[in-house]
Design an enzyme around this catalytic site. Structure first.
Site, mmCIF file in Angstrom:
data_model
loop_
_atom_site.group_PDB
_atom_site.id
_atom_site.type_symbol
_atom_site.label_atom_id
_atom_site.label_comp_id
_atom_site.label_asym_id
_atom_site.label_seq_id
_atom_site.Cartn_x
_atom_site.Cartn_y
_atom_site.Cartn_z
ATOM 1 N N ASP A 33 0.868 -1.177 0.000
ATOM 2 C CA ASP A 33 0.000 0.000 0.000
ATOM 3 C C ASP A 33 0.902 1.223 0.000
ATOM 4 O O ASP A 33 1.952 1.221 0.659
ATOM 5 C CB ASP A 33 -0.898 -0.004 1.250
ATOM 6 C CG ASP A 33 -2.147 0.853 1.079
ATOM 7 O OD1 ASP A 33 -1.990 2.074 0.890
ATOM 8 O OD2 ASP A 33 -3.264 0.307 1.130
ATOM 9 N N VAL A 86 -8.132 -2.163 -4.554
ATOM 10 C CA VAL A 86 -8.104 -0.719 -4.333
ATOM 11 C C VAL A 86 -9.530 -0.171 -4.293
ATOM 12 O O VAL A 86 -10.484 -0.860 -4.651
ATOM 13 C CB VAL A 86 -7.292 -0.001 -5.433
ATOM 14 C CG1 VAL A 86 -5.838 -0.426 -5.384
ATOM 15 C CG2 VAL A 86 -7.885 -0.261 -6.820
ATOM 16 N N PRO A 89 -14.755 4.030 -5.548
ATOM 17 C CA PRO A 89 -15.903 4.830 -5.087
ATOM 18 C C PRO A 89 -16.835 5.188 -6.233
ATOM 19 O O PRO A 89 -16.508 5.011 -7.407
ATOM 20 C CB PRO A 89 -15.239 6.087 -4.520
ATOM 21 C CG PRO A 89 -13.960 6.213 -5.297
ATOM 22 C CD PRO A 89 -13.509 4.805 -5.543
ATOM 23 N N PHE A 158 -16.966 -11.801 -0.800
ATOM 24 C CA PHE A 158 -18.326 -11.836 -0.250
ATOM 25 C C PHE A 158 -18.267 -11.763 1.281
ATOM 26 O O PHE A 158 -19.047 -12.392 1.975
ATOM 27 C CB PHE A 158 -19.045 -13.107 -0.690
ATOM 28 C CG PHE A 158 -19.320 -13.172 -2.172
ATOM 29 C CD1 PHE A 158 -20.366 -12.452 -2.731
ATOM 30 C CD2 PHE A 158 -18.528 -13.937 -3.009
ATOM 31 C CE1 PHE A 158 -20.622 -12.500 -4.098
ATOM 32 C CE2 PHE A 158 -18.773 -13.998 -4.374
ATOM 33 C CZ PHE A 158 -19.826 -13.276 -4.919
ATOM 34 N N ALA A 218 -25.068 -8.362 -8.004
ATOM 35 C CA ALA A 218 -26.398 -8.947 -7.811
ATOM 36 C C ALA A 218 -26.594 -9.418 -6.375
ATOM 37 O O ALA A 218 -27.648 -9.192 -5.772
ATOM 38 C CB ALA A 218 -26.611 -10.106 -8.789
ATOM 39 N N LEU A 223 -29.405 -8.608 -1.203
ATOM 40 C CA LEU A 223 -29.375 -8.497 0.259
ATOM 41 C C LEU A 223 -29.903 -7.131 0.711
ATOM 42 O O LEU A 223 -30.702 -7.037 1.649
ATOM 43 C CB LEU A 223 -27.945 -8.714 0.777
ATOM 44 C CG LEU A 223 -27.390 -10.128 0.604
ATOM 45 C CD1 LEU A 223 -25.921 -10.183 1.000
ATOM 46 C CD2 LEU A 223 -28.193 -11.136 1.425
ATOM 47 N N CYS A 272 -20.268 -1.440 0.491
ATOM 48 C CA CYS A 272 -20.669 -2.042 -0.783
ATOM 49 C C CYS A 272 -22.116 -1.816 -1.205
ATOM 50 O O CYS A 272 -22.369 -1.582 -2.384
ATOM 51 C CB CYS A 272 -20.412 -3.550 -0.745
ATOM 52 S SG CYS A 272 -18.664 -3.958 -0.894
#
Length: 480
Positions: A33, A86, A89, A158, A218, A223, A272
């Protein structure tokens, strides 16, 4: 020895690489980083993120086959597999502003990989990216390849924050998307072999690139849709006298629906959900599907409505004015067991209360005062930048104080807003809290964590989302 390098030492890159290092002792894993304070923190006893179980995993591997470095180019050049994790946004200006993903940092990483590579590499998308990103990255790499072969894979994460290590140890599935060419299939198998060290092969799903990219968007959209659905139902429950917990329990028993993600709250947050749905909306619009775009946009709108509704309930309950009144905010992170505040509903609620000139006293066990002041004083476009590009220090908001004790937050307050479902908020001594508050004393439970009846017996006026209204609240309707 296979060498893996991950660009990006954030919430995805750090924990994911730590678990790969633990489960694959024969693989060298380096997380890089350009933000030096983050790398220093990963190499210290105080990791830059809070995640249950993460400390133990890092300490078992660090210095053996897990390393954290700011020497990005060196480790990328030496790696066989490069994960890119990375920030992506939502764009704030230009084409697709407010919906499309900003791929500036992704493109910069891809160009750097092309510049420093001397050997063939597998490049893995780990960030949440829009469909067809792999194709764009592939073009950048192949046009700058100097004869080196790159294979692009999509391997979306996930993880749920707060349970990330558990999710990594026992994933529902690992998804790997790649080109349907001999070289693409070989790359898929190489990454599959890494995960197969601990994940049953039947749980490793291999698809084409576009299916893998779209599956991530999706999954998050579905969710988030469930949360918005139950939150929309919570408003109807309050209006009719139904109890949203009982409704959720009843419909969750239907095996076709299931019980997960049916807890009513002040709204969803995290890095997310909103970003991915906006991304999905943009893709639908670009592909001439306005009705589909409108459908998913409504999931976001209901989430915003829920926060507005909550603020309006607070103001209307307290004689339609909170100007100069102290309100305790219990919880600022977007969910328990994480210090992450990205898109936390607490930001919208606190800004709404500050707009009505309330004095806020905020307590969260894992979020620093500096982070809270940043979130409340900076624009979202500034917060979405990497840390080294953000303003050095946030402007302190005079109406906001941050304390490290729930009792201190509530002392002298007119009302309490519970905005994160931290377990400790269930077991506080609410009699002690009540005795130290202004009267009438209000509790606005945005996560349905307290026993409303017990609090009413103490003397509180309680508002719980989606539950039958306290008689006091019925006389002061909130209009959203």
């Amino acid at each position: 020895m296979v060498k893996i390098c991950c660009i990006g030492a954030g919430y995805v890159g750090g924990p994911t690489m730590a678990v790969i290092a633990l489960k694959c002792p024969d693989i060298e894993v380096v997380v890089v980083d350009i933000f030096e304070p983050r790398i220093i923190a990963w190499n210290s006893d105080h990791l830059p993120i809070y995640e249950p179980g993460l400390d133990d995993v890092v300490k078992q591997c660090r210095g053996k086959n897990l390393f954290f470095s700011k020497d990005v180019e060196k480790h990328v050049a030496e790696a066989d597999i490069v994960f890119v994790s990375v920030n992506t946004p939502t764009k704030t200006q230009g084409l697709g502003a407010g919906k499309a993903a900003d791929l500036t940092y992704w493109e910069s990483a891809a160009r750097m990989i092309a510049d420093v590579s001397k050997t063939d590499k597998i490049v893995v998308e780990k960030s949440t990216v829009p469909v067809k990103t792999a194709e764009a990255i592939e073009k950048i790499l192949t046009h700058n390849s100097k004869g080196i072969n790159f294979q692009i894979l999509s391997n979306p994460e996930f993880l749920a924050e707060g349970t990330a290590i558990k999710d990594l140890f026992n994933p529902d599935r690992v998804l790997i998307g790649g080109r349907e060419t001999p070289e693409g299939q070989k790359a898929i198998h190489a990454l599959k072999d890494v995960y197969a060290h601990w994940v049953p092969v039947e749980q490793i799903i291999c698809t084409n690139l576009w299916s893998a990219e779209l599956s991530k968007l999706a999954a998050n959209a579905f969710l988030a849709q469930r949360i918005s659905s139950v939150n929309a139902m919570s408003a109807l429950c309050e209006a009719t006298g139904a109890d949203v917990s009982q409704v959720s329990h009843a419909i969750g028993k239907d095996t076709r629906i299931g019980s997960k993600f049916l807890n009513a709250s002040v709204g969803f947050g995290g890095s997310c959900f909103q970003k991915d749905i906006l991304n999905l909306v943009y893709i639908c619009e670009c592909n001439g599907l306005p009705e589909v775009a409108s459908y998913w946009k409504q999931v976001i709108q209901v989430n915003e409505y829920q926060k507005t509704r909550f603020v309006n309930r607070v103001v209307s309950s307290m004689f339609n004015t909170i100007s100069g009144k102290k309100i305790a905010i219990l919880g600022f992170a977007f969910k328990k067991d994480t210090g992450d505040t990205r898109e936390t509903p607490a930001i919208g609620v606190c800004r709404g209360l500050l707009g009505d000139k309330a004095m806020l006293s905020i307590y969260d066990p894992q979020v620093s005062q500096e982070q809270i002041q940043r979130d409340l004083s900076m624009q979202k476009s500034e917060l979405d930048r990497p840390p080294h590009l953000q303003p050095a220090s946030p402007t302190a908001i005079k109406q906001v104080t941050c304390v490290w004790d729930a009792y201190e937050a509530a002392k002298g307050a007119h009302g309490i807003c519970i905005l994160t479902e931290w377990d400790e908020f269930k077991t506080l001594d609410y009699q002690k809290i009540y005795d130290d508050m202004q009267k009438p004393a209000f509790v606005f439970d945005g996560r349905n964590v307290v026993d409303a009846e017990k609090l009413r017996e103490i003397g509180f006026i309680v508002y719980s989302i989606g539950k039958p209204l306290d008689s006091w609240l019925k006389d002061m309707p909130a209009v959203a």
